[in-house]
Scaffold this motif. Sequence first.
Motif, short mmCIF file in Angstrom:
data_model
loop_
_atom_site.label_atom_id
_atom_site.label_comp_id
_atom_site.label_asym_id
_atom_site.label_seq_id
_atom_site.Cartn_x
_atom_site.Cartn_y
_atom_site.Cartn_z
N HIS A 79 -8.39 66.62 54.54
CA HIS A 79 -6.96 66.61 54.86
C HIS A 79 -6.31 65.31 54.40
O HIS A 79 -5.29 65.32 53.70
N HIS A 96 -5.11 74.52 48.97
CA HIS A 96 -5.33 73.95 50.29
C HIS A 96 -4.72 74.87 51.34
O HIS A 96 -3.55 75.24 51.25
N LEU A 133 -5.72 64.70 50.59
CA LEU A 133 -4.52 65.32 50.02
C LEU A 133 -3.27 64.54 50.42
O LEU A 133 -2.35 64.36 49.61
N PHE A 141 -6.93 72.03 55.12
CA PHE A 141 -5.83 71.17 55.55
C PHE A 141 -5.54 71.58 56.99
O PHE A 141 -5.72 72.74 57.35
#
Length: 227
Positions: free
Chosen positions: A133, A7, A136, A38
């Motif tokens: 985003h 990420h 995660l 991210f």
Amino acid sequence: MEQVRFHFDPLCPWCYQTSRWARQLERLGEIDLDWAVFSLEVVNLEAGKDPASLDARSGPALRTAIVLRDTAGRKAVGHFYAALGARVWEQSPPAAHGVDTVREALVAAGFEAELCDKAMADPATWDEVLAEHQLLVERAGGFGVPTIALDGGTGPAIFGPVVAALPSDDEAVELWRHVAWLTRYDNFFELKRERSRRPDLPAVEWHRQQREAARAREAEQRPAEPA
């Protein structure tokens, strides 16, 4: 071979340096990489602000990564990120974050520059950035980059490692084996020390020199203290 999802946010030089280590590992046959986005700007957003309305500096790159993910796969995202990072972190002076640099990186990675235009014309691409985003954050408590997730993104995840310079091949592999073990050891949570070095990247040094020059100009312009 470990299946690793990396990420990234293209604004972070530390993340880019770690991504170079990850590519080193892939070249050495230790891991198989794919890539996910991210947003540090979302993480650092002022309380109460709506991420959906954020005009993110990294928006063109992250939104273009989503289009690549959906049309060419996550491996393509990695090729694009490598070409983008080479422009904004491995040049002195560096290229600016923005649409023009994203378009150049797309071409360098073997894709059409117009993919950036397509991404920016479709508001849903930012929604997809936010969704990846948030996934995660919710699944693994993600809070920054670099973050790596094992088992192709479905396994345990960990922030880091943060490295200033690329290690030798032998050291890269040894570091990976320690990181992989710690990531899978669910009784381990944190290990950190002060960053005493900057990322060994030309753009980082260029930015440092610019800051020092600006401080020197300010000092020259400051009125002299009365005797």
